[in-house]
Write a protein that holds these residues in place. Structure first.
Motif, PDB file in Angstrom:
ATOM      1  N   GLU A 226       0.830  -1.213   0.000  1.00 41.91           N
ATOM      2  CA  GLU A 226       0.000   0.000   0.000  1.00 41.91           C
ATOM      3  C   GLU A 226       0.860   1.257   0.000  1.00 41.91           C
ATOM      4  O   GLU A 226       0.366   2.345   0.262  1.00 41.91           O
ATOM      5  CB  GLU A 226      -0.939  -0.009   1.224  1.00 41.91           C
ATOM      6  N   ARG A 395      -6.220   0.293  12.170  1.00 42.78           N
ATOM      7  CA  ARG A 395      -5.796   0.199  10.779  1.00 42.78           C
ATOM      8  C   ARG A 395      -6.145  -1.154  10.164  1.00 42.78           C
ATOM      9  O   ARG A 395      -6.683  -1.231   9.063  1.00 42.78           O
ATOM     10  CB  ARG A 395      -4.280   0.364  10.847  1.00 42.78           C
ATOM     11  N   SER A 396      -5.843  -2.230  10.911  1.00 46.86           N
ATOM     12  CA  SER A 396      -6.139  -3.584  10.415  1.00 46.86           C
ATOM     13  C   SER A 396      -7.649  -3.792  10.334  1.00 46.86           C
ATOM     14  O   SER A 396      -8.153  -4.386   9.372  1.00 46.86           O
ATOM     15  CB  SER A 396      -5.552  -4.652  11.346  1.00 46.86           C
ATOM     16  N   ARG A 399      -9.121  -1.898   7.340  1.00 49.26           N
ATOM     17  CA  ARG A 399      -8.791  -2.550   6.068  1.00 49.26           C
ATOM     18  C   ARG A 399      -9.660  -3.786   5.867  1.00 49.26           C
ATOM     19  O   ARG A 399     -10.195  -4.035   4.791  1.00 49.26           O
ATOM     20  CB  ARG A 399      -7.303  -2.927   6.055  1.00 49.26           C
ATOM     21  N   GLU A 402     -13.198  -2.971   5.012  1.00 46.66           N
ATOM     22  CA  GLU A 402     -13.314  -2.467   3.657  1.00 46.66           C
ATOM     23  C   GLU A 402     -13.117  -3.573   2.619  1.00 46.66           C
ATOM     24  O   GLU A 402     -13.846  -3.667   1.633  1.00 46.66           O
ATOM     25  CB  GLU A 402     -12.280  -1.355   3.450  1.00 46.66           C
ATOM     26  N   LYS A 403     -12.120  -4.444   2.830  1.00 48.59           N
ATOM     27  CA  LYS A 403     -11.719  -5.384   1.772  1.00 48.59           C
ATOM     28  C   LYS A 403     -11.806  -6.857   2.137  1.00 48.59           C
ATOM     29  O   LYS A 403     -11.688  -7.714   1.269  1.00 48.59           O
ATOM     30  CB  LYS A 403     -10.237  -5.145   1.407  1.00 48.59           C
ATOM     31  N   LEU A 476      -7.772 -10.982   3.113  1.00 48.92           N
ATOM     32  CA  LEU A 476      -7.514  -9.935   2.119  1.00 48.92           C
ATOM     33  C   LEU A 476      -6.997 -10.502   0.801  1.00 48.92           C
ATOM     34  O   LEU A 476      -6.832  -9.779  -0.177  1.00 48.92           O
ATOM     35  CB  LEU A 476      -6.487  -8.943   2.680  1.00 48.92           C
TER      36      LEU A 476
END
Ligand code: NAG
Ligand code: NAG
Ligand code: NAG
Length: 490
Positions: A226, A395-396, A399, A402-403, A476
């Motif tokens: 990223e 943060r994890s 993510r 979202e994904k 992910l």
């Protein structure tokens, strides 16, 4: 130990020894050598930018770098173990002879680094040479788990760095094991010594391929970086140069800047790995305690009447260990739960947390209250995911939300004849599907009317640490990543 062997390779770069003379010219700076061992299949050319980033960040040193080429891009052919590394030692000497480096004593002036499988070879080489180097840097890899070459016992300084988005065996969940050794060493030696001699860092936004720009290490298994190549290179350069500065005779000013860098990296590493260590700790008993409270389905008002003790046993003793209970003078019920865990093959997280618990009918009978006999192991597994989501960094979690792919809960499986030994031999089933991870716990319910071991509820449960692996890493990946793991050899 997992070894990275990629069968997927892209554009071939050159694979000659690469000799990079120092970029700093100030003759008063200490002169040092960094020997770099490439990962499997990766041509030396793909490490040139990384080596240059380290050189330019190492402003306090005249740093030579020698990237050693190996036949067929496989260092392990020269160094299959810690006891058989002579060919690699000779290959390195041969490559170093092409440089202008004129060191006197490797213990003072030579550092060894390796990436991926090259990290394994670098560890073997340093061990084979009885630690007679100034330090070791392992990128996207790691040293031994136990023994003299464990991080805890290593007698030369060792830096571990791997990407937050490493999807292979140097993922944060693996690095956390080494971070745990570093952390416990730090308890007696202090944080500054720990960050000098045994730092373990997860690098924000990087993947495994960021260490060898232009070469995609694991097309399927890995997550995608990223960060831009420049950000990745400067992150690697900063960490590596801080380690080199702290372990060389540089000025106090340089060392203090290096320590500041380490401390900054540490705060991110801690946010990723402290929660994983908390989850590992839950596997060692506490999770069965949570499960016992959940599985009996007491009303909140009655839950305080259930006192849970733990009997934590190695898996080999699990079959013969049994629950017990006593009603206390005050009317509360004290139960002993048996807790164990089974190791996974690709994770430090347990494959399952195994609990022998007292069942809902027993608790209802002894306490004279109503319980819910319909609570399942799957209900506890959903709780493990809630726990994992509360542990991972923001943060994890963001993510993943979202994904990431979610979860599918299958009804608990049972064993033939509902007998204990078959339960112990069976396993939790974890199956990747297109949109979720399917979890099927194994269970054994023996109510108070059972003829054998009445009043027990056994579960093979999802570990909160394993749930974190899915949330932080595996959810992910493109589906189906596991079917294409020919680039992954054990
Ligand atoms: C470190 O070495 C000691 C002494 O040999 C050993 O008992 C201990 O288990 C080692 N530590 C690790 C993490 O292997
Ligand atoms: C219950 O089991 C534990 C662990 O084996 C043991 O220490 C304890 O004494 C037992 N308690 C009773 C009441 O049998
Ligand atoms: C448990 O499940 C059975 C069968 O579905 C049902 O009849 C019973 O009411 C349930 N008990 C509780 C306490 O929910």
């Amino acid at each position: 130990m997992l070894i990275f062997v990629s069968l997927l390779s892209n554009g071939r770069a050159a694979n000659e020894d690469i000799v990079l003379p120092p970029v700093q010219t100030d003759a008063s700076l200490p002169e040092r050598l960094l020997v770099f061992i490439p990962g499997a299949d990766v041509p030396t050319d793909n490490y040139k930018l990384t080596a240059q980033a380290i050189q330019s960040a190492a402003t306090g040193l005249r740093l030579h770098v020698v990237i050693t080429s190996v036949f067929a891009e496989l260092c392990i052919g020269y160094c299959p173990s810690e006891w058989a590394c002579d060919s690699l030692k000779n290959r390195v000497a041969d490559a170093v002879a092409k440089s202008t480096f004129t060191g006197a004593n490797p213990k003072d002036d030579t550092f060894v680094a390796g990436h991926s499988l090259g990290a394994t070879c670098a560890n073997y080489l340093v061990t084979y040479q009885q630690y007679q180097y100034a330090g070791l840097m392992v990128f996207g890899g790691y040293v031994d788990q136990t023994g003299a070459s464990s991080l805890f016992n290593y007698t030369t300084p060792v830096l571990h760095m791997a990407g937050e988005l490493d999807g292979g065996s140097a993922r944060p969940g693996t690095l956390a094991f080494y971070y745990g050794q570093s952390r416990s060493w730090g308890l007696t030696h202090g944080e500054k010594a720990r960050l000098t001699f045994k730092p373990v860092h997860v690098l924000p936004g990087l993947d495994q391929s960021d260490f060898c720009p232009g070469f995609f290490v694991t097309a399927v298994k890995d997550l995608h970086s990223e960060v831009t190549q420049n950000v990745a290179l400067s992150t690697i350069g900063d960490g590596a140069s801080a380690f080199l500065h702290l372990n060389s005779p540089t000025t106090e000013t340089v060392k203090s800047a290096a320590m500041t860098t380490m401390e900054g990296m540490q705060s991110f590493s801690a946010s990723m790995m402290d929660p994983i260590l908390d989850a590992f700790a839950q596997e060692q008993g506490p999770w069965c305690k949570v499960a016992q409270h959940t599985i009996v389905g007491l009303d909140a008002a009655d839950d305080g009447k259930l006192k849970v003790n733990l009997d934590v046993v190695p898996f080999s003793d699990f079959v013969d260990a049994h629950t017990n209970y006593t009603v206390q003078a005050d009317g509360n019920l004290e139960v002993t739960v048996v807790s164990s865990s089974e190791a996974a093959t690709q994770h430090q997280a347990a494959r399952s947390v195994d609990c022998k618990m007292v069942d809902a009918t027993r608790v209802a009978m002894e306490l004279g209250v109503t319980t819910d006999p319909n609570v399942t192991c799957a209900d506890v597994n959903k709780q493990a995911v809630t726990e994992a989501l509360s542990l991972v960094s923001d943060r994890s979690r963001e993510r993943y939300e979202e994904k990431g792919r979610g979860w599918c809960w299958k009804p608990d499986a049972t064993v033939l004849g509902n007998v204990g030994p078959l339960f112990v031999e069976g396993m939790i089933t974890l199956t990747e599907a297109a949109d979720c991870w399917e979890v099927t716990s194994l269970s054994l319910v023996l109510t108070t009317s059972s003829w054998m071991f009445p009043g027990n509820h056994y579960c093979k449960l999802l570990s909160p640490a394993m749930a974190m692996e899915w949330i932080m890493t595996d959810s992910l990946k493109p589906y189906p990543w596991h079917a294409m793991t020919s680039d992954f050899m054990i």
